[in-house]
Enzyme design. Structure first.
Site, PDB file in Angstrom:
ATOM      1  N   SER A 124       0.810  -1.288   0.154  1.00 50.85           N
ATOM      2  CA  SER A 124      -0.073   0.011  -0.062  1.00 50.85           C
ATOM      3  C   SER A 124       0.840   1.290   0.057  1.00 50.85           C
ATOM      4  O   SER A 124       0.337   2.531  -0.194  1.00 50.85           O
ATOM      5  CB  SER A 124      -0.815   0.111   1.243  1.00 50.85           C
ATOM      6  OG  SER A 124      -0.118   0.042   2.404  1.00 50.85           O
ATOM      7  N   HIS A 145      -2.700  -3.041  -5.481  1.00 48.32           N
ATOM      8  CA  HIS A 145      -3.169  -2.670  -4.250  1.00 48.32           C
ATOM      9  C   HIS A 145      -4.613  -2.817  -4.093  1.00 48.32           C
ATOM     10  O   HIS A 145      -5.437  -2.027  -4.347  1.00 48.32           O
ATOM     11  CB  HIS A 145      -2.592  -1.301  -4.194  1.00 48.32           C
ATOM     12  CG  HIS A 145      -2.874  -0.782  -2.688  1.00 48.32           C
ATOM     13  ND1 HIS A 145      -3.320   0.587  -2.455  1.00 48.32           N
ATOM     14  CD2 HIS A 145      -3.263  -1.560  -1.514  1.00 48.32           C
ATOM     15  CE1 HIS A 145      -3.691   0.827  -1.285  1.00 48.32           C
ATOM     16  NE2 HIS A 145      -3.527  -0.363  -0.661  1.00 48.32           N
ATOM     17  N   ASN A 195      -3.124   5.894  -0.267  1.00 54.59           N
ATOM     18  CA  ASN A 195      -2.523   6.409   0.885  1.00 54.59           C
ATOM     19  C   ASN A 195      -2.159   7.745   1.010  1.00 54.59           C
ATOM     20  O   ASN A 195      -1.876   8.385   2.048  1.00 54.59           O
ATOM     21  CB  ASN A 195      -1.736   5.202   1.444  1.00 54.59           C
ATOM     22  CG  ASN A 195      -2.419   4.133   1.976  1.00 54.59           C
ATOM     23  OD1 ASN A 195      -3.674   4.309   2.406  1.00 54.59           O
ATOM     24  ND2 ASN A 195      -1.914   2.892   1.890  1.00 54.59           N
TER      25      ASN A 195
END
Length: 287
Positions: A124, A145, A195
């Site tokens: 991630s 991901h 993220n």
């Protein structure tokens, strides 16, 4: 030469934790034979328990029939031997978010898996290019991901490393879509799309709570009603796992500086062992 999607019958998954078991489940639900590997049989068995619980919920909600759930389980085999993935047509790594561990896995996969097989990582935040550098096939390494929980979330982020072949990136999109997902693509920059944007949002929510801006309930309610998201930052952090949020934030902090510095309260919660939903206590209490 990259294998085409119509030549893929089996998928290897390295890691039987939350993400690995979820990936194994959606692959098996989509009709693929799956080999799920972890370092200890206890972890593999825990992965099967997670899959069974998930399938039971799907049956209870009438999203799957009992026979479909049974067929899904029948398509998954478990192992502790990496060599058992040698006959798989694509391998997806979903081990812990640690560069040294991932590089060790990819070096071993490079030795065990035929050279025309794509090796994907579910990382991630970590660099695809760095993970791929320990292999003799960096052009065959790509980021896939998946979002958590994998059986429910529809998104998959395809991450392209410095040497990832265009055909491999296209194959990654096709494979994820064949698993019933929707994709977007990111360059191999820290945190990728999700993220890079999500972690500052979570940390600022935690800081707002720690600094007494509002109660945790009102912070989450304000963000849900004010921005039309299904979960506020504190609730979402609990669901992701506070340790995972901290690891991701620390990685981004190292790469991108103080704007990604983890909130103090996040570190304190993790140090206390209150990791969110998976431990029963995070910012909220869970049964």
């Amino acid at each position: 030469m990259v294998r085409t999607l119509d030549s893929i019958d089996s998928i290897g998954v390295v890691g039987a934790g939350t993400m690995g078991s979820g990936i194994a489940q959606v692959a098996a639900q989509s009709g693929y034979e799956v080999v799920m590997r972890d370092i200890e049989m206890e972890f593999v068995e825990n992965g099967f328990d997670t899959i069974e619980d998930s399938l039971d919920r799907f049956v209870g909600k009438e999203k799957l029939t009992e026979s479909e759930a049974e067929a899904t389980l029948d398509r998954i085999s478990g192992t502790t031997e990496l060599a058992d993935l040698a006959d798989c047509d694509v391998v997806i790594e979903a081990a812990v978010e640690n560069m040294e561990i991932k590089q060790d896995i990819f070096a071993d996969l490079d030795d065990e898996i035929p050279e025309d097989v794509v090796l994907a990582t579910n990382t991630s935040t970590l660099s695809i290019t760095t993970i791929a550098s320990v292999t003799d096939r960096p052009e065959q390494v790509v980021g896939l991901h998946f979002m958590n929980p994998v059986p429910i979330m529809t998104g998959v982020e395809v991450v392209v490393g410095e040497k990832t072949d265009e055909e491999v990136a296209a194959f990654a999109h096709d494979l994820a879509e064949d698993l019933g997902k929707e994709t977007w693509e990111s360059d191999d920059k820290p945190g990728f799309v999700t993220n890079r944007i999500l972690m500052p949002w979570l940390n600022e929510g935690i800081r707002a709570y720690d600094e007494g801006v509002a109660s945790k309930e009102d912070i989450d309610k304000g963000m849900k009603l004010g921005t039309n998201v299904p979960m506020g930052p504190l609730e979402l952090a609990d669901h992701i796992g506070l340790d995972i949020c901290l690891d991701a934030s620390q990685t981004l902090h190292e790469e991108l500086g103080d704007r990604y510095k983890p909130a103090y309260l996040l570190k304190r919660k993790v140090d206390a062992g209150d990791l969110g939903k998976k431990t029963g206590t995070g910012f909220y209490e869970y049964d």
